[in-house]
Scaffold this active site. Structure first.
Site, PDB file in Angstrom:
ATOM      1  N   CYS A 319       1.940   4.288 -10.834  1.00  0.00           N
ATOM      2  CA  CYS A 319       1.160   3.424 -10.923  1.00  0.00           C
ATOM      3  C   CYS A 319       0.052   3.878  -9.745  1.00  0.00           C
ATOM      4  O   CYS A 319      -0.656   4.368  -9.603  1.00  0.00           O
ATOM      5  CB  CYS A 319       1.833   2.043 -10.221  1.00  0.00           C
ATOM      6  SG  CYS A 319       1.216   0.189  -9.778  1.00  0.00           S
ATOM      7  N   VAL A 320      -0.199   3.047  -7.984  1.00  0.00           N
ATOM      8  CA  VAL A 320      -1.706   2.418  -7.176  1.00  0.00           C
ATOM      9  C   VAL A 320      -0.923   4.212  -6.756  1.00  0.00           C
ATOM     10  O   VAL A 320      -1.929   4.417  -6.190  1.00  0.00           O
ATOM     11  CB  VAL A 320      -0.863   1.608  -6.175  1.00  0.00           C
ATOM     12  CG1 VAL A 320       0.156   2.479  -5.927  1.00  0.00           C
ATOM     13  CG2 VAL A 320      -2.114   2.168  -5.871  1.00  0.00           C
TER      14      VAL A 320
END
Length: 585
Positions: A319-320
């Site tokens: 993800c991030v």
């Protein structure tokens, strides 16, 4: 109108024959309602020609929609009052499989069948109105669609005790105990400022979650580095470092032993490290993205290389942290240090945010100002982000629990993934605001040189590192189409895998479970649609495909001894896994 008694309005699927008094009463109610609808409809038709035309609101299309709604409403009333004489109501496949109304009472009891169908009628017309509205740009339409869908979900009759037959039955059966029990749940949630999804006492980190054996071998103000104990006599020479998102706890990849990606990777012969990020507090008020790249990812990579005396590592970014890994690779490339990373794996990571989905609704100026107001000490309470993610799936993650746990008073079921979902982390406000502005709103990461880390410009198109990119077909946080855009930026060899399910279950899918599927295609094509059109489907988990790809990058192995054992190298053990940062609130 008199108050109906419980015995006069049976709620069970076996609808009993009403008394003469009941029939007279409801005949009057429905007759009066029909008369009101007819009078309102006739008045609308008479007044419509004189209505001013306002583009997007009272143009001819809007007038037609009003008439369509009135016509459909009359059909529904006719079906309810005289079903034998009325045309059958066609129910869409989406409505037929709506889990909120799966109980037979919603169809077999005429009153609740009418309530259900009326709700669908109103919601369909509201959502259709958004699609047909003129004079708004696509972004405004997306925002309005999201808000309307949220309103429609909130107004479902399943969410209210007086219009939910299951709640009424439970209330009569238990003498109201369900409502008292549900009130206890609601008050407890209000006191902690967060919706509860699972039994809060069923799981605990270090007791039955995050149990893979290992040691914390480094601790900084930003992260703890955990090294896991090998379970095979030999291990691959190139170690693996995993960067989980600091928006959540790392143990999503180390849930119960049966679901743990970390344990599985160790069992495949990998020397596995993971970064456990510190939940932000006031000491991290000045932390920005540069810190997560320099003092986080690059520092961890160099630490592992030095500890094991190896030239490079395999790296995973989720993800991030995957977005950040892409930036890290660009920075290392610009500095002539790209060979520090043998391969990069991206779990549901985005770099081009032009198609980032419904999270884009939360990056306007008002939302950004709200975040600043909510962060007086320089960090954002993790409960705010949890509520935001819940809103993306409000029907499943909000209203489902309002009905089951507040109205029906049901006990919470134990579910490890939902326990993790509620175990929130705080975020540094400076980083979070710049992330939303620079990446989500302004999409600067895909513009070469628009962003920099410690003075080093970021250009993703220079990255030649072999990359494995995984996306979730039903991902509502990082849509598959958005993740696929990463293949358009990186220039090295790429293997793209589209996995079944979403942002979490699409990643945490152990082979032993035999669930879902994944799609591969040696030809990326020009779009995700092209990729899928020529892709081959494989049943089950994509994890075996990934480990085969890792071995193709470098199959060399060596004995699992010395520094390959946590705490036995130059870095001594500071604590047992899962460490202390994962437990800090």
């Amino acid at each position: 109108m008199r108050d109906p008694q419980p015995t006069e309005t049976p709620l069970s699927p076996a609808f009993t024959i009403p008394s003469l008094e009941d029939m007279q009463h409801w005949t009057w109610v429905m007759g009066r309602a029909q008369q009101m609808m007819l009078e309102a409809g006739l008045q609308t038709m008479q007044e419509t020609p004189a209505m001013p035309i306002i583009p997007g609101f009272t143009d001819q299309r809007t007038i037609d929609r009003a008439r369509d709604f009135w016509t459909d409403s009359m059909k529904l009333w006719q079906h309810f009052l005289a079903p034998a004489l009325a045309d059958p109501i066609e129910e869409s496949a989406e409505h037929a499989r709506d889990k909120r109304f799966k109980a037979p009472q919603w169809r077999e009891n005429p009153v609740f069948d009418w309530i259900r169908q009326s709700y669908f009628l109103v919601s369909d017309h509201l959502l259709r109105g958004v699609e047909e509205m003129d004079g708004i740009d696509p972004h405004q339409r997306d925002q309005l669609r999201f808000a309307t869908r949220g309103f429609v979900d909130a107004m479902s009759p399943s969410n209210f005790p007086a219009t939910n037959p299951l709640v009424l039955e439970k209330t009569l059966e238990s003498g109201g105990e369900n409502l008292l029990h549900g009130l206890q749940h609601m008050l407890a949630d209000m006191s902690k400022g967060q919706l509860t999804h699972t039994d809060p006492d069923a799981f605990a980190v270090g007791r039955n979650l995050a149990m893979t054996p290992g040691k914390v071998v480094k601790r900084t103000p930003l992260y703890e580095l955990i090294q896991y104990s090998p379970t095979t006599p030999d291990v691959l020479a190139v170690p693996l470092v995993i960067f989980p998102p600091w928006i959540n706890r790392f143990y999503i990849l180390d849930l119960t032993a049966e679901k743990s990606f970390i344990k599985w990777a160790v069992d495949q012969g990998l020397t596995v490290f993971i970064v456990s990020w510190k939940s932000a507090d006031a000491t991290m008020k000045d932390v920005v993205w540069d810190d997560y790249v320099e003092q986080g990812q690059i520092d961890a990579i160099d630490t592992i290389r030095d500890l094991l005396d190896v030239p490079s590592v395999h790296a995973i970014g989720y993800c991030v942290a995957g977005t950040t890994l892409a930036a890290t690779l660009a920075v290392l490339t610009a500095r002539g240090q790209a060979d520090k990373v043998k391969s990069a794996t991206f779990f549901t990571a985005q770099v081009d945010f032009s198609k980032a989905g419904e999270l884009l609704h939360f990056v306007d100026d008002e939302q950004l100002k709200l975040i600043e107001q909510l962060s007086p000490d320089g960090f954002l309470d993790g409960r705010y982000m949890a509520a935001t993610f819940n809103l993306l799936r409000g029907r499943d993650l909000i209203w489902n629990y309002v009905t089951n746990n507040y109205l029906l008073g049901q006990d919470y079921a134990p579910f490890d993934l939902l326990h993790w979902n509620g175990d929130t982390t705080n975020l540094p406000t400076k980083w979070h605001l710049s992330y939303l502005r620079d990446l989500y709103r302004d999409n600067l990461l895909v513009k070469p040189g628009a962003l920099s880390i410690s003075g080093t410009p970021i250009d993703l198109t220079t990255v030649m590192t072999p990359s494995y990119i995984q996306a979730g077909r039903e991902d509502h946080i990082a849509p598959a189409e958005s993740v696929w855009q990463l293949t358009r930026q990186l220039r090295g060899p790429i293997r793209f895998v589209l996995a079944g399910s979403g942002h979490i279950a699409g990643v945490v899918n152990p082979p032993a479970a035999g669930k879902y599927q994944y799609w591969t295609n040696p030809v990326l094509g020009d779009s995700l649609v092209d990729f899928v059109a020529g892709a081959a489907e494989t049943k089950g988990s994509w994890w075996p495909d990934w480990i085969d790809w890792i071995r193709q990058q470098d199959a060399a192995s060596l004995a699992a001894k010395g520094a390959r054992l946590p705490g036995k190298g130059r870095l001594k053990a500071l604590a047992d896994a899962p460490g202390s940062y994962v437990c800090e609130k």
